[in-house]
Motif scaffolding. Sequence first.
Motif, PDB file in Angstrom:
ATOM      1  N   ALA A   1       0.962  -1.395  -0.129  1.00  0.00           N
ATOM      2  CA  ALA A   1       0.226  -0.035  -0.021  1.00  0.00           C
ATOM      3  C   ALA A   1       0.771   1.334   0.011  1.00  0.00           C
ATOM      4  N   ASP A   2       2.028   1.249   0.393  1.00  0.00           N
ATOM      5  CA  ASP A   2       3.036   2.129   0.549  1.00  0.00           C
ATOM      6  C   ASP A   2       3.714   2.124  -0.801  1.00  0.00           C
ATOM      7  N   GLY A   3       3.580   1.092  -1.667  1.00  0.00           N
ATOM      8  CA  GLY A   3       4.296   1.155  -3.010  1.00  0.00           C
ATOM      9  C   GLY A   3       5.517   0.523  -2.885  1.00  0.00           C
ATOM     10  N   VAL A   4       5.569  -0.577  -1.946  1.00  0.00           N
ATOM     11  CA  VAL A   4       6.930  -1.207  -1.805  1.00  0.00           C
ATOM     12  C   VAL A   4       6.812  -2.818  -2.126  1.00  0.00           C
ATOM     13  N   ALA A   5       7.414  -3.020  -2.887  1.00  0.00           N
ATOM     14  CA  ALA A   5       7.363  -4.607  -3.379  1.00  0.00           C
ATOM     15  C   ALA A   5       7.504  -5.272  -2.217  1.00  0.00           C
ATOM     16  N   ALA A   6       6.597  -6.413  -2.213  1.00  0.00           N
ATOM     17  CA  ALA A   6       6.707  -7.112  -0.969  1.00  0.00           C
ATOM     18  C   ALA A   6       6.563  -8.832  -1.386  1.00  0.00           C
ATOM     19  N   ILE A   7       6.817  -9.449  -0.216  1.00  0.00           N
ATOM     20  CA  ILE A   7       6.820 -10.793  -0.505  1.00  0.00           C
ATOM     21  C   ILE A   7       5.725 -11.590   0.509  1.00  0.00           C
ATOM     22  N   THR A   8       5.121 -12.250   0.210  1.00  0.00           N
ATOM     23  CA  THR A   8       4.126 -13.123   1.290  1.00  0.00           C
ATOM     24  C   THR A   8       4.130 -14.704   0.960  1.00  0.00           C
ATOM     25  N   SER A   9       3.346 -15.508   1.185  1.00  0.00           N
ATOM     26  CA  SER A   9       3.253 -16.923   1.114  1.00  0.00           C
ATOM     27  C   SER A   9       1.816 -17.048   0.809  1.00  0.00           C
ATOM     28  N   ASP A  10       1.713 -18.274   0.304  1.00  0.00           N
ATOM     29  CA  ASP A  10       0.370 -18.764  -0.082  1.00  0.00           C
ATOM     30  C   ASP A  10      -0.681 -19.614   1.312  1.00  0.00           C
ATOM     31  N   LEU A  11       0.201 -19.330   2.381  1.00  0.00           N
ATOM     32  CA  LEU A  11      -0.436 -19.803   3.679  1.00  0.00           C
ATOM     33  C   LEU A  11      -1.135 -18.522   4.378  1.00  0.00           C
TER      34      LEU A  11
ATOM     35  N   PHE B   1       5.273 -10.680  -4.452  1.00  0.00           N
ATOM     36  CA  PHE B   1       5.849 -11.949  -4.746  1.00  0.00           C
ATOM     37  C   PHE B   1       5.164 -13.121  -3.782  1.00  0.00           C
ATOM     38  N   ILE B   2       4.871 -14.224  -4.493  1.00  0.00           N
ATOM     39  CA  ILE B   2       4.221 -15.212  -3.463  1.00  0.00           C
ATOM     40  C   ILE B   2       5.001 -16.424  -3.308  1.00  0.00           C
ATOM     41  N   VAL B   3       5.549 -17.204  -2.237  1.00  0.00           N
ATOM     42  CA  VAL B   3       6.036 -18.185  -2.026  1.00  0.00           C
ATOM     43  C   VAL B   3       5.192 -19.195  -2.030  1.00  0.00           C
ATOM     44  N   ASN B   4       5.327 -20.214  -2.696  1.00  0.00           N
ATOM     45  CA  ASN B   4       4.407 -21.305  -2.640  1.00  0.00           C
ATOM     46  C   ASN B   4       4.781 -22.285  -1.302  1.00  0.00           C
ATOM     47  N   ARG B   5       3.914 -22.212  -0.464  1.00  0.00           N
ATOM     48  CA  ARG B   5       4.228 -22.978   0.822  1.00  0.00           C
ATOM     49  C   ARG B   5       3.292 -24.068   0.939  1.00  0.00           C
ATOM     50  N   PHE B   6       2.105 -23.944   0.383  1.00  0.00           N
ATOM     51  CA  PHE B   6       1.018 -24.755   0.738  1.00  0.00           C
ATOM     52  C   PHE B   6       1.428 -26.175   0.175  1.00  0.00           C
ATOM     53  N   ASN B   7       1.375 -27.192   0.969  1.00  0.00           N
ATOM     54  CA  ASN B   7       1.745 -28.555   0.649  1.00  0.00           C
ATOM     55  C   ASN B   7       2.971 -28.747  -0.127  1.00  0.00           C
TER      56      ASN B   7
ATOM     57  N   ASP C   1       9.805 -27.493   3.222  1.00  0.00           N
ATOM     58  CA  ASP C   1      10.386 -26.221   3.471  1.00  0.00           C
ATOM     59  C   ASP C   1      11.525 -25.894   2.511  1.00  0.00           C
ATOM     60  N   ASN C   2      12.455 -26.784   2.159  1.00  0.00           N
ATOM     61  CA  ASN C   2      13.417 -26.632   1.104  1.00  0.00           C
ATOM     62  C   ASN C   2      13.047 -26.028  -0.046  1.00  0.00           C
ATOM     63  N   LEU C   3      11.920 -26.462  -0.605  1.00  0.00           N
ATOM     64  CA  LEU C   3      11.225 -25.842  -2.109  1.00  0.00           C
ATOM     65  C   LEU C   3      11.036 -24.283  -1.676  1.00  0.00           C
ATOM     66  N   ALA C   4      10.219 -24.235  -0.677  1.00  0.00           N
ATOM     67  CA  ALA C   4       9.902 -22.780  -0.326  1.00  0.00           C
ATOM     68  C   ALA C   4      11.195 -22.044  -0.285  1.00  0.00           C
ATOM     69  N   CYS C   5      12.088 -22.315   0.413  1.00  0.00           N
ATOM     70  CA  CYS C   5      13.318 -21.761   0.809  1.00  0.00           C
ATOM     71  C   CYS C   5      14.216 -21.302  -0.573  1.00  0.00           C
ATOM     72  N   ALA C   6      14.084 -22.423  -1.517  1.00  0.00           N
ATOM     73  CA  ALA C   6      14.671 -22.167  -2.728  1.00  0.00           C
ATOM     74  C   ALA C   6      14.090 -20.941  -3.415  1.00  0.00           C
TER      75      ALA C   6
END
Length: 102
Positions: free
Chosen positions: A5-15, A35-41, A44-49
């Motif tokens: 909302a402040d115009g800053v690129a961000a990262i979240t997860s699909d959880l 950016f969305i990190v895929n965490r659902f199912n 952790d190694n895949l999400a970290c990568a």
Amino acid sequence: LESAADGVAAITSDLSGVGRFLTQMPRDPDYPGIFIVNRFNRNDNLACAQLTDILYKYSQLSRKERVENKINARKLADSCDWKDLVLNYLRAHNAALKQASK
């Protein structure tokens, strides 16, 4: 969402709720803004990568590309305004109360 909302690129997860919501939104694949990190199912190694890849690629963007991401982050945040989504929250809350009273 607050950063976007402040115009800053961000990262979240699909959880997260906002992450799940944004996976349904049309987004620019080159400049997603959030950016969305895929965490659902996923383990952790895949999400970290994936997170590492996002951060590395973002660090390689030009100034113009970073600005495009910031613009798109702001647009996505605007689409998540409380005044537009409050009815969804009220419906979910009422459904939860109804289910809990059974």
